[in-house]
Design a protein around this motif. Structure first.
Motif, PDB file in Angstrom:
ATOM      1  N   ALA A 106       2.143   8.938   8.981  1.00  0.00           N
ATOM      2  CA  ALA A 106       3.173   8.101   8.348  1.00  0.00           C
ATOM      3  C   ALA A 106       2.572   7.150   7.325  1.00  0.00           C
ATOM      4  CB  ALA A 106       3.899   7.310   9.433  1.00  0.00           C
ATOM      5  N   ARG A 107       1.464   7.558   6.754  1.00  0.00           N
ATOM      6  CA  ARG A 107       0.772   6.634   5.859  1.00  0.00           C
ATOM      7  C   ARG A 107       1.427   6.537   4.506  1.00  0.00           C
ATOM      8  NH1 ARG A 107      -5.517   7.419   6.794  1.00  0.00           N
ATOM      9  NH2 ARG A 107      -5.509   5.769   5.265  1.00  0.00           N
ATOM     10  N   GLY A 108       1.161   5.433   3.864  1.00  0.00           N
ATOM     11  CA  GLY A 108       1.545   5.271   2.477  1.00  0.00           C
ATOM     12  C   GLY A 108       3.035   5.146   2.268  1.00  0.00           C
ATOM     13  N   ALA A 109       3.435   5.346   1.031  1.00  0.00           N
ATOM     14  CA  ALA A 109       4.827   5.114   0.659  1.00  0.00           C
ATOM     15  C   ALA A 109       5.737   6.182   1.251  1.00  0.00           C
ATOM     16  CB  ALA A 109       4.947   5.111  -0.853  1.00  0.00           C
ATOM     17  N   ARG A 110       6.932   5.779   1.551  1.00  0.00           N
ATOM     18  CA  ARG A 110       7.911   6.692   2.135  1.00  0.00           C
ATOM     19  C   ARG A 110       8.459   7.654   1.085  1.00  0.00           C
ATOM     20  NH1 ARG A 110       9.946   3.375   6.572  1.00  0.00           N
ATOM     21  NH2 ARG A 110       8.177   3.521   7.960  1.00  0.00           N
ATOM     22  N   GLU A 164      -6.213  -2.564   0.485  1.00  0.00           N
ATOM     23  CA  GLU A 164      -7.391  -1.816   0.033  1.00  0.00           C
ATOM     24  C   GLU A 164      -7.048  -0.377  -0.322  1.00  0.00           C
ATOM     25  OE1 GLU A 164      -9.908  -2.687   3.312  1.00  0.00           O
ATOM     26  OE2 GLU A 164     -10.806  -4.417   2.302  1.00  0.00           O
ATOM     27  N   GLY A 165      -5.874  -0.191  -0.893  1.00  0.00           N
ATOM     28  CA  GLY A 165      -5.504   1.129  -1.403  1.00  0.00           C
ATOM     29  C   GLY A 165      -4.905   2.079  -0.379  1.00  0.00           C
ATOM     30  N   VAL A 166      -4.763   1.596   0.850  1.00  0.00           N
ATOM     31  CA  VAL A 166      -4.258   2.478   1.913  1.00  0.00           C
ATOM     32  C   VAL A 166      -2.723   2.553   1.895  1.00  0.00           C
ATOM     33  CG1 VAL A 166      -4.289   2.954   4.399  1.00  0.00           C
ATOM     34  CG2 VAL A 166      -6.257   1.888   3.313  1.00  0.00           C
ATOM     35  N   GLY A 167      -2.089   1.483   1.445  1.00  0.00           N
ATOM     36  CA  GLY A 167      -0.630   1.483   1.398  1.00  0.00           C
ATOM     37  C   GLY A 167       0.023   0.952   2.650  1.00  0.00           C
ATOM     38  N   GLU A 168      -0.789   0.599   3.638  1.00  0.00           N
ATOM     39  CA  GLU A 168      -0.209   0.072   4.872  1.00  0.00           C
ATOM     40  C   GLU A 168      -1.125  -0.992   5.473  1.00  0.00           C
ATOM     41  OE1 GLU A 168       0.028   3.737   7.006  1.00  0.00           O
ATOM     42  OE2 GLU A 168      -1.974   3.474   7.840  1.00  0.00           O
ATOM     43  N   ILE A 169      -0.528  -1.838   6.277  1.00  0.00           N
ATOM     44  CA  ILE A 169      -1.283  -2.917   6.906  1.00  0.00           C
ATOM     45  C   ILE A 169      -1.271  -2.656   8.413  1.00  0.00           C
ATOM     46  CG2 ILE A 169      -1.397  -5.410   7.269  1.00  0.00           C
ATOM     47  CD1 ILE A 169      -1.569  -4.929   4.365  1.00  0.00           C
ATOM     48  N   ARG A 170      -2.439  -2.759   9.016  1.00  0.00           N
ATOM     49  CA  ARG A 170      -2.531  -2.592  10.470  1.00  0.00           C
ATOM     50  C   ARG A 170      -2.831  -3.925  11.117  1.00  0.00           C
ATOM     51  NH1 ARG A 170      -4.512   2.624  12.425  1.00  0.00           N
ATOM     52  NH2 ARG A 170      -3.670   4.098  10.928  1.00  0.00           N
ATOM     53  N   ARG A 171      -2.115  -4.248  12.152  1.00  0.00           N
ATOM     54  CA  ARG A 171      -2.391  -5.488  12.879  1.00  0.00           C
ATOM     55  C   ARG A 171      -2.585  -5.162  14.345  1.00  0.00           C
ATOM     56  NH1 ARG A 171       1.432  -8.108   9.538  1.00  0.00           N
ATOM     57  NH2 ARG A 171       0.269  -9.150   7.898  1.00  0.00           N
ATOM     58  N   PRO A 185       4.220  -0.745   6.222  1.00  0.00           N
ATOM     59  CA  PRO A 185       3.891  -0.471   4.816  1.00  0.00           C
ATOM     60  C   PRO A 185       3.505  -1.772   4.113  1.00  0.00           C
ATOM     61  CG  PRO A 185       6.046   0.445   5.392  1.00  0.00           C
ATOM     62  CD  PRO A 185       5.620  -0.422   6.533  1.00  0.00           C
ATOM     63  N   CYS A 186       2.545  -1.677   3.218  1.00  0.00           N
ATOM     64  CA  CYS A 186       2.098  -2.862   2.486  1.00  0.00           C
ATOM     65  C   CYS A 186       3.212  -3.330   1.552  1.00  0.00           C
ATOM     66  CB  CYS A 186       0.846  -2.514   1.685  1.00  0.00           C
ATOM     67  SG  CYS A 186       0.311  -3.845   0.607  1.00  0.00           S
ATOM     68  N   MET A 187       3.553  -4.625   1.663  1.00  0.00           N
ATOM     69  CA  MET A 187       4.654  -5.156   0.852  1.00  0.00           C
ATOM     70  C   MET A 187       4.236  -5.310  -0.612  1.00  0.00           C
ATOM     71  SD  MET A 187       7.023  -5.519   3.018  1.00  0.00           S
ATOM     72  CE  MET A 187       8.276  -6.697   2.538  1.00  0.00           C
ATOM     73  N   THR A 192       2.337   2.116  -1.956  1.00  0.00           N
ATOM     74  CA  THR A 192       1.694   3.111  -2.820  1.00  0.00           C
ATOM     75  C   THR A 192       0.169   2.971  -2.834  1.00  0.00           C
ATOM     76  OG1 THR A 192       1.848   1.676  -4.750  1.00  0.00           O
ATOM     77  CG2 THR A 192       3.697   3.177  -4.364  1.00  0.00           C
ATOM     78  N   GLY A 193      -0.323   1.801  -2.427  1.00  0.00           N
ATOM     79  CA  GLY A 193      -1.775   1.576  -2.423  1.00  0.00           C
ATOM     80  C   GLY A 193      -2.313   1.153  -3.793  1.00  0.00           C
TER      81      GLY A 193
END
Ligand SMILES: [Zn+2]
Ligand SMILES: [Zn+2]
Length: 298
Positions: A106-110, A164-171, A185-187, A192-193
């Protein structure tokens, strides 16, 4: 406050192990979680109850206290500060390997499907009779070729610093049983990263521009007013690799000067003189593809 049987609420025996308690809670919580039952007050109450039971039985100290004194030993505020586990947490709480597998897809942009387009075409009754092949012009959005849809001026597309270009944030979150990784997803880069440090001048950073496309359509004979043709993938482009929408061509049939159509029949009015009506005779009447002679018999 009435006495609550937390064991019964979770559907487990008095000697259930911590693992069994955890399992029972997860199963029930997934079914009654407010996220899967939006707007359902009953499910929300049920979920609160399940959650309360788990907060007590899932904690060995509190469980001991409960076994001794019952639920009246706890005050409502003992539960109020607790944040409900999110639905994703309930699914992802299986250990790191599983989490990684679940989210790697489910990475990156939808992906998003493109919008459907509608085009209204007006045709004559003659066109219905003969069938019609015609060219139509469809205004639509096309990917900007200057920036290839990124919206950035060429050379000004940089890796997003937030993700860092991944397009998503992990916490990472910890609760009493496991480490939970939340992936959102990264706001900043909208998944898109990448970030445009200067906007593309052709499309003003939109990544797409309005264009007209000409397509040939074949309207089959005998089509009815209000019927439509569907051209698969003829709609707007999808986003982030999603499929395009469809194009619908809606047929409107112009009113005819002479004929009125009722299903597959045509009706027209004509006048004849009195002597033809009495004695019979020949008159000419119009037809959709020319003229026909009609014989009146007295
Ligand atoms: Zn552009
Ligand atoms: Zn980002």
């Amino acid at each position: 406050m009435p006495e609550k049987d937390y064991y019964k609420i979770l559907g487990i025996g008095k000697n259930a192990s911590q693992d069994e308690i955890k399992k029972a809670f997860r199963q029930l919580a997934r079914k009654h979680h407010p996220d899967v039952n939006p707007g359902n007050k009953e499910a929300e109450e049920k979920f609160k109850e399940i959650n309360e039971a788990f907060q007590v039985l899932g904690n060995s100290e509190k469980r001991k206290q409960y076994d001794q004194f019952g639920s009246s030993g706890f005050k409502p505020q003992d539960f109020s500060g607790f944040r409900w586990p999110s639905f994703d947490d309930l699914f992802s709480d299986f250990g790191f390997g599983d989490i990684f597998d679940i989210f790697s897809g489910a990475r990156g942009a939808r992906e998003r499907e493109g919008a459907d387009l509608r085009y209204d075409i007006e045709i004559s009754l003659e066109d219905v009779f003969n069938g019609l092949t015609t060219k139509i012009e469809i205004p639509h959005f096309a990917k900007c070729s200057t920036c290839n849809g990124t919206g950035a001026k060429p050379g000004f597309l940089k890796e997003c610093s937030e993700c860092e270009g991944v397009g998503e944030i992990r916490r990472m979150q910890r609760n009493m049983f496991a480490n939970i990784i939340n992936v959102i997803p990264c706001m900043k880069c909208r998944g898109t990263g990448k970030i445009a440090t200067k906007l593309c001048e052709t499309c003003n950073g939109e990544g797409k521009i309005k264009k007209i496309k000409k397509i040939e359509v074949k309207i089959p004979k005998g089509i009815d007013d209000g019927q439509y043709l569907r051209i698969a993938d003829g709609g707007e482009l999808g986003e982030n690799g999603g499929p395009p929408g469809d194009l619908y061509i809606v047929v409107n049939i112009k009113e005819h000067k002479i004929f009125e159509r009722r299903e597959s029949d045509l009706f027209c009015n004509t006048t004849i003189d009195l002597s033809t009506a009495i004695l019979g005779g020949k008159i000419k009447i119009p037809t959709i593809d020319g003229k026909a002679k009609l014989l009146f018999l007295s």
